[in-house]
Design a protein around this motif. Structure first.
Motif, short mmCIF file in Angstrom:
data_model
loop_
_atom_site.label_atom_id
_atom_site.label_comp_id
_atom_site.label_asym_id
_atom_site.label_seq_id
_atom_site.Cartn_x
_atom_site.Cartn_y
_atom_site.Cartn_z
N ILE A 105 0.88 -1.30 0.18
CA ILE A 105 0.05 -0.18 0.09
C ILE A 105 0.81 1.10 0.02
O ILE A 105 1.85 1.23 0.57
CB ILE A 105 -0.98 0.18 1.07
N VAL A 106 0.48 2.23 -0.69
CA VAL A 106 1.12 3.58 -0.83
C VAL A 106 0.24 4.43 0.17
O VAL A 106 -1.01 4.62 -0.31
CB VAL A 106 1.41 4.29 -2.21
N ALA A 107 0.62 5.23 1.00
CA ALA A 107 0.02 6.12 1.91
C ALA A 107 0.31 7.54 1.39
O ALA A 107 1.57 7.84 1.61
CB ALA A 107 -0.09 5.78 3.16
N ILE A 108 -0.49 8.50 1.13
CA ILE A 108 -0.31 9.63 0.34
C ILE A 108 -1.03 10.40 1.42
O ILE A 108 -2.23 10.48 1.23
CB ILE A 108 -0.37 9.94 -1.02
N GLY A 109 -0.49 11.71 1.95
CA GLY A 109 -1.35 12.68 2.53
C GLY A 109 -1.67 13.62 1.46
O GLY A 109 -1.34 14.04 0.27
N LEU A 110 -2.88 14.23 1.78
CA LEU A 110 -3.53 15.15 0.84
C LEU A 110 -3.96 16.30 1.51
O LEU A 110 -4.66 16.44 2.77
CB LEU A 110 -4.93 14.34 0.39
N SER A 111 -3.52 17.37 1.22
CA SER A 111 -3.86 18.68 1.81
C SER A 111 -5.13 19.41 1.42
O SER A 111 -5.85 18.99 0.58
CB SER A 111 -2.77 20.01 1.16
N SER A 112 -5.66 19.93 2.86
CA SER A 112 -7.05 20.50 2.74
C SER A 112 -7.12 21.74 1.85
O SER A 112 -8.05 22.30 1.48
CB SER A 112 -7.65 20.67 3.87
N ASP A 113 -5.78 22.39 1.51
CA ASP A 113 -5.64 23.50 0.76
C ASP A 113 -6.04 23.35 -0.74
O ASP A 113 -5.16 22.54 -1.57
CB ASP A 113 -4.40 24.11 1.10
N LYS A 114 -7.05 23.44 -1.02
CA LYS A 114 -7.43 22.95 -2.53
C LYS A 114 -6.42 23.89 -3.57
O LYS A 114 -6.68 23.39 -4.92
CB LYS A 114 -8.97 23.71 -2.72
N SER A 115 -5.96 24.81 -3.27
CA SER A 115 -5.22 25.75 -4.14
C SER A 115 -3.69 25.00 -4.39
O SER A 115 -3.04 25.42 -5.21
CB SER A 115 -4.91 26.97 -3.86
N ARG A 116 -3.40 24.05 -3.48
CA ARG A 116 -2.02 23.32 -3.45
C ARG A 116 -2.10 22.12 -4.26
O ARG A 116 -2.98 21.18 -4.17
CB ARG A 116 -1.42 22.89 -2.00
N GLN A 117 -1.27 22.08 -5.32
CA GLN A 117 -1.21 20.92 -5.93
C GLN A 117 -0.21 19.72 -5.50
O GLN A 117 0.78 20.17 -4.59
CB GLN A 117 -0.65 21.10 -7.29
N ASN A 118 -0.62 18.40 -5.41
CA ASN A 118 0.34 17.26 -5.03
C ASN A 118 0.84 16.88 -6.14
O ASN A 118 0.10 15.90 -6.77
CB ASN A 118 -0.51 16.44 -4.15
N PRO A 119 2.14 16.88 -6.74
CA PRO A 119 2.47 16.45 -7.99
C PRO A 119 2.64 15.08 -8.03
O PRO A 119 2.38 14.40 -8.88
CB PRO A 119 3.84 17.24 -8.38
N VAL A 120 3.14 14.45 -6.77
CA VAL A 120 3.30 12.95 -6.75
C VAL A 120 1.94 12.22 -6.66
O VAL A 120 1.87 11.23 -7.42
CB VAL A 120 4.09 12.53 -5.27
N LEU A 121 0.94 12.80 -6.14
CA LEU A 121 -0.57 12.29 -6.27
C LEU A 121 -1.10 12.14 -7.54
O LEU A 121 -1.66 11.21 -8.08
CB LEU A 121 -1.30 12.84 -5.10
N THR A 122 -0.94 13.44 -8.23
CA THR A 122 -1.35 13.53 -9.65
C THR A 122 -0.66 12.52 -10.49
O THR A 122 -1.34 11.70 -11.24
CB THR A 122 -1.03 15.06 -10.16
N ARG A 123 0.52 12.23 -10.30
CA ARG A 123 1.47 11.33 -11.15
C ARG A 123 0.75 9.80 -10.88
O ARG A 123 0.77 9.09 -11.90
CB ARG A 123 2.86 11.48 -10.79
N LEU A 124 0.57 9.64 -9.74
CA LEU A 124 0.28 8.29 -9.13
C LEU A 124 -1.11 8.12 -9.84
O LEU A 124 -1.51 6.93 -10.40
CB LEU A 124 0.29 8.04 -7.77
N LEU A 125 -2.00 8.81 -9.57
CA LEU A 125 -3.38 8.86 -10.15
C LEU A 125 -3.52 8.72 -11.62
O LEU A 125 -4.10 7.89 -12.13
CB LEU A 125 -4.26 9.94 -9.74
N ARG A 126 -2.67 9.16 -12.32
CA ARG A 126 -2.42 9.14 -13.82
C ARG A 126 -1.98 7.78 -14.41
O ARG A 126 -2.64 7.09 -15.21
CB ARG A 126 -1.42 10.10 -14.47
N ASP A 127 -1.31 7.03 -13.15
CA ASP A 127 -0.83 5.68 -13.76
C ASP A 127 -1.50 4.70 -12.68
O ASP A 127 -1.04 3.76 -12.64
CB ASP A 127 0.48 5.64 -13.69
N ALA A 128 -2.43 5.09 -12.15
CA ALA A 128 -3.43 4.19 -11.02
C ALA A 128 -3.68 2.94 -11.63
O ALA A 128 -3.32 1.85 -10.73
CB ALA A 128 -4.45 4.90 -10.53
N ALA A 129 -4.13 2.69 -12.81
CA ALA A 129 -4.73 1.36 -13.22
C ALA A 129 -3.40 0.35 -13.42
O ALA A 129 -3.40 -0.85 -13.41
CB ALA A 129 -5.23 1.38 -14.51
N GLY A 130 -2.28 0.85 -13.58
CA GLY A 130 -1.15 0.22 -13.81
C GLY A 130 -0.01 -0.21 -12.60
O GLY A 130 0.99 -0.71 -12.51
#
Length: 151
Positions: A105-130
């Motif tokens: 399991i990969v545990a990734i924290g998500l900020s409540s600040d909607k203006s802050r991007q999480n590039p790691v999470l964005t990258r993981l979600l882009r390839d989530a199926a694989g």
């Protein structure tokens, strides 16, 4: 043994992801692998400066890690493992997933600040199926008590 992988950075949400991973590992006889990545852009090359900057970054990471590791050893009674790499955090995390089949399991924290991007999470979600394992997204503002209740 199933490993919970957490990315260590200076964010508040990283702390909650580590708490979650440590409590889940404790409750499932798992382990916690903490990945810290020194961004290559932070290291200036030339005249030995890169080595000094790399050493300073490692010292800073190890000091930051020890705060969390001490809590993990005493509270949920988990002995975490630290891995320090240099490069792009998302790419290094993906590379580690390919290298270590025990990561469950990969545990990734998500900020409540909607203006802050999480590039790691964005990258993981882009390839989530694989990905070879699930991603658990841990809200940055979730309380310790709530984390204890759900783990």
């Amino acid at each position: 043994m199933r490993k919970f992988l957490v990315l260590l950075d200076d964010s508040h949400e990283s702390l909650n992801a580590m708490r979650f991973a440590a409590m889940r590992a404790s409750n499932s006889d798992g382990a916690v692998l903490v990945l810290a990545v020194i961004p290559a852009a932070e290291i200036q090359h030339g005249f030995g400066v890169a080595d000094v900057m790399r050493a300073e970054a490692q010292e800073r990471i190890e000091a930051h890690y020890e705060v969390f590791a001490k809590w993990m050893r005493t509270r949920p009674k988990v002995e975490p493992e630290l891995l320090i790499r240099e490069g792009d955090p998302a790419e290094e995390l993906l590379r580690l997933l390919d290298e270590d089949p025990e990561i469950g399991i990969v545990a990734i924290g998500l900020s409540s600040d909607k203006s802050r991007q999480n590039p790691v999470l964005t990258r993981l979600l882009r390839d989530a199926a694989g990905l070879p394992c699930p991603i658990t997204i841990v809200p940055g503002d979730i309380s310790k008590e709530r984390l204890e209740a759900i783990t």
